[in-house]
Enzyme design. Structure first.
Site, PDB file in Angstrom:
ATOM      1  N   TYR A  14       2.563  15.193  -2.695  1.00 27.06           N
ATOM      2  CA  TYR A  14       3.145  13.961  -3.198  1.00 27.06           C
ATOM      3  C   TYR A  14       3.813  13.249  -2.032  1.00 27.06           C
ATOM      4  O   TYR A  14       4.440  13.894  -1.190  1.00 27.06           O
ATOM      5  CB  TYR A  14       4.196  14.261  -4.270  1.00 27.06           C
ATOM      6  CG  TYR A  14       3.883  13.626  -5.595  1.00 27.06           C
ATOM      7  CD1 TYR A  14       4.174  12.287  -5.823  1.00 27.06           C
ATOM      8  CD2 TYR A  14       3.294  14.352  -6.623  1.00 27.06           C
ATOM      9  CE1 TYR A  14       3.890  11.692  -7.040  1.00 27.06           C
ATOM     10  CE2 TYR A  14       3.009  13.773  -7.840  1.00 27.06           C
ATOM     11  CZ  TYR A  14       3.311  12.443  -8.044  1.00 27.06           C
ATOM     12  OH  TYR A  14       3.027  11.856  -9.255  1.00 27.06           O
TER      13      TYR A  14
ATOM     14  N   GLU B  68       5.584   9.775  -2.228  1.00 26.28           N
ATOM     15  CA  GLU B  68       6.099   8.476  -2.660  1.00 26.28           C
ATOM     16  C   GLU B  68       6.821   7.774  -1.512  1.00 26.28           C
ATOM     17  O   GLU B  68       7.616   8.382  -0.799  1.00 26.28           O
ATOM     18  CB  GLU B  68       7.048   8.650  -3.841  1.00 26.28           C
ATOM     19  CG  GLU B  68       6.328   8.975  -5.137  1.00 26.28           C
ATOM     20  CD  GLU B  68       7.279   9.027  -6.312  1.00 26.28           C
ATOM     21  OE1 GLU B  68       8.501   9.056  -6.093  1.00 26.28           O
ATOM     22  OE2 GLU B  68       6.786   9.040  -7.467  1.00 26.28           O
TER      23      GLU B  68
ATOM     24  N   ASP C  52     -11.217 -11.678  -2.151  1.00 30.62           N
ATOM     25  CA  ASP C  52     -11.571 -10.344  -2.617  1.00 30.62           C
ATOM     26  C   ASP C  52     -12.937 -10.028  -2.026  1.00 30.62           C
ATOM     27  O   ASP C  52     -13.961 -10.533  -2.481  1.00 30.62           O
ATOM     28  CB  ASP C  52     -11.611 -10.311  -4.148  1.00 30.62           C
ATOM     29  CG  ASP C  52     -11.944  -8.922  -4.694  1.00 30.62           C
ATOM     30  OD1 ASP C  52     -12.443  -8.077  -3.926  1.00 30.62           O
ATOM     31  OD2 ASP C  52     -11.715  -8.686  -5.897  1.00 30.62           O
TER      32      ASP C  52
ATOM     33  N   THR D  92     -12.237  -3.065  -1.870  1.00 37.55           N
ATOM     34  CA  THR D  92     -12.431  -1.644  -2.057  1.00 37.55           C
ATOM     35  C   THR D  92     -12.933  -1.082  -0.727  1.00 37.55           C
ATOM     36  O   THR D  92     -13.394  -1.819   0.143  1.00 37.55           O
ATOM     37  CB  THR D  92     -13.456  -1.338  -3.158  1.00 37.55           C
ATOM     38  OG1 THR D  92     -14.635  -2.117  -2.909  1.00 37.55           O
ATOM     39  CG2 THR D  92     -12.921  -1.691  -4.521  1.00 37.55           C
TER      40      THR D  92
ATOM     41  N   LYS E  55     -17.690   0.633  -0.988  1.00 42.95           N
ATOM     42  CA  LYS E  55     -18.978  -0.026  -1.223  1.00 42.95           C
ATOM     43  C   LYS E  55     -19.697  -0.176   0.125  1.00 42.95           C
ATOM     44  O   LYS E  55     -20.089   0.821   0.719  1.00 42.95           O
ATOM     45  CB  LYS E  55     -18.757  -1.359  -1.935  1.00 42.95           C
ATOM     46  CG  LYS E  55     -18.158  -1.196  -3.349  1.00 42.95           C
ATOM     47  CD  LYS E  55     -18.058  -2.526  -4.070  1.00 42.95           C
ATOM     48  CE  LYS E  55     -17.512  -2.387  -5.473  1.00 42.95           C
ATOM     49  NZ  LYS E  55     -16.046  -2.182  -5.534  1.00 42.95           N
TER      50      LYS E  55
ATOM     51  N   ARG F 116     -13.060   6.426  -1.892  1.00 43.08           N
ATOM     52  CA  ARG F 116     -12.827   5.506  -2.999  1.00 43.08           C
ATOM     53  C   ARG F 116     -11.383   5.031  -2.994  1.00 43.08           C
ATOM     54  O   ARG F 116     -10.447   5.823  -2.850  1.00 43.08           O
ATOM     55  CB  ARG F 116     -13.152   6.171  -4.331  1.00 43.08           C
ATOM     56  CG  ARG F 116     -14.614   6.603  -4.448  1.00 43.08           C
ATOM     57  CD  ARG F 116     -14.947   7.015  -5.859  1.00 43.08           C
ATOM     58  NE  ARG F 116     -14.919   5.865  -6.746  1.00 43.08           N
ATOM     59  CZ  ARG F 116     -15.934   5.000  -6.916  1.00 43.08           C
ATOM     60  NH1 ARG F 116     -17.054   5.153  -6.231  1.00 43.08           N
ATOM     61  NH2 ARG F 116     -15.825   4.002  -7.752  1.00 43.08           N
TER      62      ARG F 116
END
Length: 413
Positions: A53, A55, A199, A225, A228, A234
């Site tokens: 983790y 954060e 985008d 993203t 692609k 991802r």
């Protein structure tokens, strides 16, 4: 797949993963949003980093023991900035949609007006679809494509922008086969005092390779993203050249929208950003374009109607209306022979969204496997034969054999 802990602990999942690997090995994947990462990226994603983790941001974490995690995330940030000519980068968004959400949350208030591309003419769900968070929280108005050319008509975009006075304009699409001129969007945004967001989820790899117009210096913020055409792990990233915008975006991502970032995916992004700076990445992106053009040529030779008449990027849209079949029927027929595409709405669609009149085809994944023009032309001929003989089982049986033979010549890494 070698014998593994997975096979011992969970043989059902192991078996399904093996079956999926075989399906991909024996199939031709033409879904425009799909791609294959390198083994290096997969190694990073499957590493011990998935157990932590983290954060916060590098050197401003809420947990201890994150010194190496900080270095990894900072590498991803620096590499993203270098690759896309940005001054600031947030590499924590879990997806492109969450990257877009963070921009909206950072720069707008619920109910503010946004101008984006119509969903049924190329836009993305997160660009204002009524069923999506974006359409539910913000007041979207839309531009589309010219009915004759099926390309963006900037005179119309300008008229709509002047009438609606949005606070944000989005330049970007999910199924638009032509280049996007960000400089023209910038001029429109400047004239009405709007912010401009690009985008580039689908075209990020082409942009990084210099094979598509760059959104900087025209845009205030850029989202994408990373899996692609960019061929990475991802997830999503957000870029800017403006310090104040970047600070607002960081707060919107954490603590605004997300908790702990996926540091294993961020490591995979970092690896991909490094790979994208190599010469072979440029060669790969150039081949993606060559393959898309070769496919388009085959379809045009065989009498298909392509939306906008062709393609400038990694994807093309085929209107199946002249064949008397729907996009769903075309998709399902091709799946029977191990060719994978997705049904897609076309401009001025007359069928329901579940049926559609078109199919969307992209070349990133098959290019990653090693297909070049010779192989891709064969694929185009396979598709032509299936779609024109959609009810002939013997034809489909023969094509499936040929598809498997061709695909297995290019094994997955």
């Amino acid at each position: 797949m070698n014998k593994s802990f997975l096979s011992q602990i969970d043989p059902k999942i192991y078996s399904l993963v093996k079956k999926e690997h075989k399906r991909q090995e024996e199939g031709i994947h033409l879904i425009a949003s799909d791609n294959y990462t390198s083994q290096a990226v997969r190694e990073a994603v499957g590493s011990i980093l998935s157990c932590r983790y983290a954060e916060g941001y590098p050197k401003k974490r809420y947990y201890s023991g994150l010194g190496f995690i900080d270095q990894i995330e900072q590498l991803a940030i620096e590499r993203a900035k270098k690759l896309f000519r940005a001054n600031y980068a947030n590499v924590q968004p879990h997806s492109g949609s969450q990257a877009n959400m963070a921009v909206y949350f950072a720069l707008l208030k619920p109910g503010d007006k946004i101008l984006s591309m119509r969903i049924d003419q190329g836009g993305h769900l997160s660009h204002g679809a009524a069923v999506n968070f974006s359409g539910r929280l913000y007041n979207f108005v839309f531009y589309g494509v010219d009915k004759k050319t099926e390309m963006i008509n900037f005179s119309e975009v300008k008229k709509i922008a002047e009438k609606e006075r949005p606070k944000l304009i989005i330049a970007g699409a999910s199924s638009y086969p032509r280049k996007i001129d960000f400089s023209k969007f910038k001029k429109i945004a400047q004239e009405i005092g709007a912010l401009l967001m690009a985008d580039i989820a689908h075209i990020a790899g082409l942009v990084a390779a210099g094979l598509h117009p760059h959104p900087f210096p025209h845009c205030h913020v850029v989202t994408m993203t990373t899996h692609k055409t960019l061929r990475g792990a991802r997830g999503g990233i957000i870029l800017s050249r403006d310090k104040k915008i970047a600070e607002k975006i960081n707060k919107a991502v954490f603590p605004g929208l997300q908790g702990g970032p996926l540091e294993n995916e961020i490591a995979g992004k970092a690896v991909a950003f490094l790979e994208a700076q190599r010469k072979d990445f440029f060669s790969y992106q150039r081949q993606v374009l060559k393959n898309a053009k070769a496919l388009a040529d085959v379809f045009l030779e065989k009498g298909f109607r392509l939306v906008s008449g062709g393609t400038d990027n990694h994807l093309l849209l085929i209107d199946l209306t002249p064949l008397g079949i729907s996009g769903r029927e075309g998709q399902e027929a091709l799946e029977e022979v191990n060719i994978y595409v997705n049904r897609n709405v076309i401009p001025y669609e007359k069928r329901p969204a579940w049926e559609t009149s078109g199919i969307r085809i992209g070349t990133p994944a098959v290019t990653s496997k090693g297909f070049k023009e010779k192989e891709i032309r064969k694929v185009g001929l396979f598709i032509d034969k299936v779609l024109k003989n959609i009810n002939k089982k013997a034809v489909k049986k023969e094509i499936k054999k040929e598809v498997i033979t061709l695909s297995k010549k290019f094994p997955l890494q």
